[in-house]
Design a protein around this motif. Structure first.
Motif, PDB file in Angstrom:
ATOM      1  N   VAL A  19       0.842  -1.204   0.000  1.00  0.00           N
ATOM      2  CA  VAL A  19       0.000   0.000   0.000  1.00  0.00           C
ATOM      3  C   VAL A  19       0.875   1.250   0.000  1.00  0.00           C
ATOM      4  CG1 VAL A  19      -1.771   1.316   1.201  1.00  0.00           C
ATOM      5  CG2 VAL A  19      -1.889  -1.171   1.207  1.00  0.00           C
ATOM      6  N   ILE A  39       1.178   0.921   6.541  1.00  0.00           N
ATOM      7  CA  ILE A  39      -0.178   1.445   6.362  1.00  0.00           C
ATOM      8  C   ILE A  39      -1.022   1.195   7.627  1.00  0.00           C
ATOM      9  CG2 ILE A  39      -1.139  -0.628   5.237  1.00  0.00           C
ATOM     10  CD1 ILE A  39      -1.952   3.115   4.456  1.00  0.00           C
ATOM     11  N   ARG A  88      -0.598   4.145   9.784  1.00  0.00           N
ATOM     12  CA  ARG A  88      -1.383   5.299   9.334  1.00  0.00           C
ATOM     13  C   ARG A  88      -2.831   5.174   9.821  1.00  0.00           C
ATOM     14  NH1 ARG A  88       1.161   8.077   4.990  1.00  0.00           N
ATOM     15  NH2 ARG A  88      -0.553   9.591   5.140  1.00  0.00           N
ATOM     16  N   ALA A  89      -3.356   3.954   9.759  1.00  0.00           N
ATOM     17  CA  ALA A  89      -4.713   3.708  10.268  1.00  0.00           C
ATOM     18  C   ALA A  89      -4.754   3.921  11.778  1.00  0.00           C
ATOM     19  CB  ALA A  89      -5.161   2.291   9.911  1.00  0.00           C
ATOM     20  N   LYS A  97      -4.926   7.606  12.811  1.00  0.00           N
ATOM     21  CA  LYS A  97      -6.273   8.169  12.733  1.00  0.00           C
ATOM     22  C   LYS A  97      -7.143   7.627  13.866  1.00  0.00           C
ATOM     23  CE  LYS A  97     -10.248   9.097   9.925  1.00  0.00           C
ATOM     24  NZ  LYS A  97     -10.851   9.175   8.595  1.00  0.00           N
ATOM     25  N   HIS A 126      -6.120  -4.065   3.711  1.00  0.00           N
ATOM     26  CA  HIS A 126      -5.537  -3.294   4.806  1.00  0.00           C
ATOM     27  C   HIS A 126      -6.490  -3.249   6.014  1.00  0.00           C
ATOM     28  CE1 HIS A 126      -7.969  -0.296   2.588  1.00  0.00           C
ATOM     29  NE2 HIS A 126      -8.279   0.102   3.804  1.00  0.00           N
ATOM     30  N   ILE A 127      -5.966  -2.779   7.127  1.00  0.00           N
ATOM     31  CA  ILE A 127      -6.786  -2.626   8.338  1.00  0.00           C
ATOM     32  C   ILE A 127      -7.293  -1.194   8.395  1.00  0.00           C
ATOM     33  CG2 ILE A 127      -6.744  -2.671  10.867  1.00  0.00           C
ATOM     34  CD1 ILE A 127      -4.521  -4.860  10.578  1.00  0.00           C
ATOM     35  N   ASP A 128      -8.597  -1.037   8.619  1.00  0.00           N
ATOM     36  CA  ASP A 128      -9.205   0.295   8.659  1.00  0.00           C
ATOM     37  C   ASP A 128      -9.092   0.926  10.046  1.00  0.00           C
ATOM     38  OD1 ASP A 128     -10.262   1.213   6.206  1.00  0.00           O
ATOM     39  OD2 ASP A 128     -11.720  -0.421   6.249  1.00  0.00           O
ATOM     40  N   PRO A 129      -9.050   2.272  10.091  1.00  0.00           N
ATOM     41  CA  PRO A 129      -9.042   2.958  11.390  1.00  0.00           C
ATOM     42  C   PRO A 129     -10.225   2.542  12.274  1.00  0.00           C
ATOM     43  CG  PRO A 129      -8.573   4.517   9.625  1.00  0.00           C
ATOM     44  CD  PRO A 129      -8.909   3.216   8.962  1.00  0.00           C
TER      45      PRO A 129
END
Lengths: 377, 181
Positions: free
Chosen positions: A174, A285, A288-289, A292, A362-365
């Protein structure tokens, strides 16, 4: 700020540009998704600065060529993914043992084996540390943005040259394909130096006799120093030894030099950890999640913090222990079956909650936020 | 201040969606916006689900990937169900009326326009990505038209410039006509 310095480029291009800015003048590789854009950009950039780009027949040969170029005195690197990283491991161990500076980019995709070529993963966290056999020194840095890929690639060269150790730049697909705005500032002066070159009398020169900093000066080819390079366990003269009293000393130094230079190597980002009840630790990534999720949790009145290792190996253990001491839980989102969580369990026993995913997404916030709420309830 | 926007261009590999996204991203970036572009594709050179996402903001976002779309383009049936986790009632979907037979369902606004057919009429079906870009920009008014045209001018090879500008124009026209209806 000049417009040329600000560019919208993918992480893999930022990596190539960072390498060139760091003074890398040799690239050998075998293209593989999702790292191919590093090779592509290097093939365009290196000729402009008098460097050399070689597409080799495979990953094993690529790593050999990089080591050879570095032995010739040039800053050298390669980039790969998935099974390519496995193929590089033997020669990577050679570089660690023979103390030959080199930088290896590994853009993580779904595995094991050829796995999912175009899907992201973070399954090489342990391989980056322990992929080659035997106890060996290695540094792994883990950027989480396009800008940080640029600056960490520069730092990777600086560390590799300074300490004569292979450095892996590790990020997921990502971040490698993500396009963000990056300020392509010149490499910091202190990160531009090449390795410490051997000086003084040629007579009686011992190629693996270290200075007080535990790093031996590198004999520059052509300078007339007699040297011998081998993957066999070797004494200060460079020749093989199996004498246990010597082996303890030489391997002890090899492993000890990273500890000696811990302050130079260590790098992490900590946000709101001081009063945090729950700390989230992640790379790439997932970090980054996490950023947030932690910011949202704070807005909702939850005392959450982020601890993000930028130098992943050696792990910034002391800082993590200190900052996580007051927290009741450590949430570890990662795109694998729980590799980083396993390591953190050593430092924060009983507190670790792994949030794992290995389906190529990917893993979401929102998933991290949910887990933060769960561990506190 | 730049408004936070999340846009997905999706379809089948080879339809040129990554290029459209890059042009749109550059147009926003030239306005001074922070643009995060991500993409996903299959290991085939043609076909299979392909998508490019843009997250537009005033500053670099903590999380650079799309979570709740404002605009969704679906240029091929294979992409129709691929965004289910991030579609929502407030968004607008633009779909190709010919290649998307079962559009994503929801309470959101759906515009079905003959993007591929228009490209074919212009003379090259491969230009549907730019027709779609024009239509999306026309419907949403998310970006200044001159700025977008300017970005196309800078971003495509001179040989294909006229074709691309014609396609962009045709896309805007489709949007206008659908507005009148």
């Amino acid at each position: 700020m000049s417009k040329q310095r600000l560019q919208n480029i993918p992480g893999n291009h930022a990596c190539a540009l960072g390498a060139v800015a760091a003074g890398c003048r040799f690239y050998a590789g075998y293209p593989i998704t999702p790292s191919s854009e590093v090779a592509e950009r290097m093939s365009a950039e290196l000729p402009k600065v008098g460097g050399m780009f070689v597409q080799m027949e495979d990953e094993i040969a690529s790593m050999g060529a990089v080591i050879g170029a570095s032995m010739g005195g040039v800053k050298a690197m390669t980039a790969t993914s998935g099974p390519g990283f496995s193929l590089k491991q033997e020669n990577l161990g050679y570089a660690a043992q023979a103390e030959i500076p080199c930088v290896i980019i590994n853009v993580m995709r779904g595995g094991p084996s050829t796995g999912m070529p175009t899907r992201p993963a973070q399954g090489d966290i342990m391989q980056a540390r322990w992929g080659t056999h035997g106890d060996h020194p290695i540094i792994v840095v883990a950027p989480d943005s396009v800008a940080e890929i640029y600056s960490e690639t520069i730092r990777a060269f600086a560390l590799s040259e300074r300490l004569r150790v292979p450095v892996v730049v590790l990020y997921d697909e990502v971040v490698g394909h993500l396009i963000e705005t990056v300020d392509l500032q010149p490499a910091p002066e202190e990160q531009l130096a090449s390795r410490k070159w051997a000086e003084g009398p040629r007579e009686g020169f011992l190629p693996y006799r270290a200075d007080a900093d535990m790093v031996p000066p590198f004999p520059r080819p052509g300078d007339g120093f007699r040297t011998h390079t081998t993957g066999l366990t070797h004494d200060e003269n460079g020749f093989p030894t199996q004498a246990h009293e010597r082996v303890e000393a030489v391997i002890g130094r090899l492993l000890g030099k990273l500890d000696r230079h811990k302050e130079l190597i260590e790098s992490y980002e900590a946000v709101g950890c001081e009063d945090a009840e729950v700390i989230v630790t992640a790379i790439g990534i997932s970090a980054r999640a996490a950023k947030k999720a932690v910011a949202t949790a704070r807005k909702n009145g939850i005392k959450a913090g982020l601890f993000r290792p930028i130098t992943l190996w050696p792990f910034p253990e002391e800082a993590f222990r200190k900052l996580s001491a007051g927290a009741s839980a450590v949430v570890v989102p990662e795109m694998n079956a729980g590799q980083l969580a396993l390591e953190l369990e050593r430092f924060a026993p009983g507190k670790v909650s792994a949030l794992t995913r290995y389906d190529g997404e990917h893993i979401d916030p929102s998933q991290i936020l949910k887990r933060i709420e769960e561990v506190l309830s | 201040m730049t408004k936070h926007l999340e846009i997905r261009l999706s379809g089948s590999g080879g339809q040129g969606l990554l290029l459209s996204a890059r042009i749109l991203a550059q147009a926003f970036a030239s306005e001074g916006a922070s643009v995060s572009q991500s993409q996903s594709y299959e290991p085939t050179s043609r076909g299979g689900l392909s998508r490019a996402d843009l997250v537009i903001d005033g500053v670099r976002p903590d999380f650079p990937l799309a979570e709740k779309l404002d605009y969704l383009l679906v240029l091929h049936q294979c992409a129709a169900g691929a965004s289910d986790e991030i579609i929502n009632d407030d968004m607008t979907a633009l779909i190709d009326s010919e290649l998307v037979t079962e559009p994503p369902a929801g309470k959101f606004k759906v515009k079905a326009l003959p993007l591929t057919r228009t490209a074919r009429e212009i003379g090259n079906v491969r230009i549907a990505n730019i027709v779609a870009l024009g239509a999306l920009a026309g419907l949403s008014r998310m970006i200044d038209r001159e700025r977008l045209e300017d970005t196309v001018r800078k971003g495509v090879p001179p040989k294909f410039l006229d074709l691309n500008l014609e396609a962009l124009e045709a896309g805007y026209r489709l949007a206008e006509e659908s507005r009148d209806n």
